[in-house]
Design a protein around this motif. Structure first.
Motif, mmCIF file in Angstrom:
data_model
loop_
_atom_site.group_PDB
_atom_site.id
_atom_site.type_symbol
_atom_site.label_atom_id
_atom_site.label_comp_id
_atom_site.label_asym_id
_atom_site.label_seq_id
_atom_site.Cartn_x
_atom_site.Cartn_y
_atom_site.Cartn_z
ATOM 1 N N ILE A 125 -48.117 51.124 64.623
ATOM 2 C CA ILE A 125 -47.573 51.507 63.323
ATOM 3 C C ILE A 125 -48.632 52.264 62.517
ATOM 4 N N HIS A 126 -48.187 53.202 61.701
ATOM 5 C CA HIS A 126 -49.105 54.015 60.910
ATOM 6 C C HIS A 126 -49.314 53.369 59.540
ATOM 7 N N PRO A 127 -50.547 53.124 59.131
ATOM 8 C CA PRO A 127 -50.814 52.456 57.848
ATOM 9 C C PRO A 127 -50.234 53.203 56.647
ATOM 10 N N GLU A 128 -50.194 54.542 56.728
ATOM 11 C CA GLU A 128 -49.707 55.339 55.601
ATOM 12 C C GLU A 128 -48.190 55.452 55.559
ATOM 13 N N GLY A 129 -47.513 54.995 56.622
ATOM 14 C CA GLY A 129 -46.067 55.121 56.693
ATOM 15 C C GLY A 129 -45.639 56.049 57.811
ATOM 16 N N ASN A 130 -44.355 56.351 57.857
ATOM 17 C CA ASN A 130 -43.796 57.197 58.916
ATOM 18 C C ASN A 130 -44.286 58.640 58.760
ATOM 19 N N PRO A 131 -44.966 59.186 59.795
ATOM 20 C CA PRO A 131 -45.572 60.514 59.646
ATOM 21 C C PRO A 131 -44.671 61.695 60.003
ATOM 22 N N HIS A 132 -43.417 61.447 60.365
ATOM 23 C CA HIS A 132 -42.571 62.526 60.889
ATOM 24 C C HIS A 132 -41.721 63.189 59.799
ATOM 25 N N TYR A 133 -42.350 63.432 58.667
ATOM 26 C CA TYR A 133 -41.652 63.932 57.475
ATOM 27 C C TYR A 133 -41.130 65.356 57.616
ATOM 28 N N GLN A 134 -41.622 66.109 58.611
ATOM 29 C CA GLN A 134 -41.178 67.494 58.770
ATOM 30 C C GLN A 134 -39.728 67.591 59.206
ATOM 31 N N HIS A 196 -37.609 56.234 69.383
ATOM 32 C CA HIS A 196 -38.791 55.971 68.552
ATOM 33 C C HIS A 196 -38.403 56.291 67.109
ATOM 34 N N LYS A 197 -39.137 55.767 66.151
ATOM 35 C CA LYS A 197 -38.803 56.036 64.749
ATOM 36 C C LYS A 197 -39.239 57.452 64.372
ATOM 37 N N LEU A 198 -38.593 58.400 65.023
ATOM 38 C CA LEU A 198 -38.956 59.803 64.911
ATOM 39 C C LEU A 198 -38.052 60.565 63.948
#
Length: 291
Positions: A125-134, A196-198
């Motif tokens: 898991i990413h500490p900053e949150g989900n990185p796939h914002y694009q 995946h949470k993509l």
């Protein structure tokens, strides 16, 4: 006279030198092309078909980064597996963390799914949150503006040119976005499962309902127990959303059991042949979900 000519040539070439821009992912590179066009030298590290979490650092990347004036990254720890060693070995002070030549695009959008705490028990898991914002098309204009502002900062003499290209891009994007919004509106309320949470940003933007993921935890491969629990607790699922870089056998099995449709979606420019640029990336996502 020869010295004077040589000096003039040196200053002439220096004043018209193009900034060297490194983008970590193809979608970022395509936005740089839209804004910078022929006035920047662009190099993209990852391929669109790769798992963005596990890009392999190569000596060729280091060589390019040594001469970079600007490094543009997705951030939110997505590049944590490959970018730090590249930065360290590049020995380029221009693009190190905290420098003017490093642009972290995650700082310009609202990051979702920020965990209250992080442990190994939670998976990758990413500490900053989900990185796939694009993958929320409404974020793209914000990111294009951030890139333009940074290019203006490091290459002030071409700022008017960059801003003109940005306005042209935003006009075309707004036209396309209105059409995509209408097409995505048809999907509001449908139930989906993703590998995946993509695609969470896309799902949230357009009101789809995420029932679950094939991964029991982010980055953890599907297990028989988790898949059976998912099947037991899932009803009226229409789509199984599959990316291009994970195995498809699990998604095919779940789709068959739930009488759902398996849809392979691109996540980046170049992930599938049809996703040639940032426009066709979203056009292809819309097409595949509505066909």
């Amino acid at each position: 006279m020869k010295r004077l000519v040589a000096l003039l040539l040196f200053f002439f070439s220096f004043s018209f030198a193009k900034p060297n821009v490194i983008a970590t992912y193809p979608w970022i590179g395509d936005l740089v092309r839209e804004v910078g066009k022929d006035r920047v030298n662009l190099y993209v590290i990852a391929k669109g078909s790769e798992d963005p979490h596990f890009v392999v650092p190569k000596p060729s990347h280091i060589a390019r980064m040594r001469n970079a004036d600007l490094l543009i990254m997705q951030g939110a720890s997505l590049e944590i597996g490959f970018l730090p060693p590249l930065l360290q070995q590049s020995n380029n002070p221009k693009i190190q963390p905290g420098s003017e030549g490093l642009l972290d695009l995650s700082q310009f959008v609202k990051i979702i799914e920020k965990p209250e705490g992080v442990s190994r028990a939670m998976g990758d898991i990413h500490p900053e949150g989900n990185p796939h914002y694009q993958l929320d098309p409404h974020n793209i204009p914000i990111l294009a503006r951030a890139i333009t502002d940074k290019l203006c900062q490091i290459d002030e003499k071409n700022c008017t040119y960059y801003k003109g290209n940005l306005e042209n891009f935003l006009t075309r994007w707004d036209t396309k976005l209105k059409g995509w919004d209408r097409d995505f509106e048809k999907l509001k309320g449908i139930k989906v499962i993703e590998y995946h949470k993509l695609y969470d940003y896309l799902i949230r933007r357009y009101g789809m309902v995420l029932v679950g993921t094939l991964e029991p935890l982010p980055g953890i491969p599907p297990t028989a127990k988790h898949v059976e629990e998912l099947l037991t607790n899932s009803k009226d699922v229409k789509f199984i959303l599959q990316d291009v870089y994970h195995e498809r056998r699990t998604a095919q099995y779940v789709a068959q059991k739930l009488n759902a449709k398996l849809v392979v979606l691109p996540h980046d420019v170049g992930a599938v042949p049809e996703a040639r640029d940032i426009f066709s990336l979203f056009g292809e996502i819309v097409r595949r979900l509505n066909q």
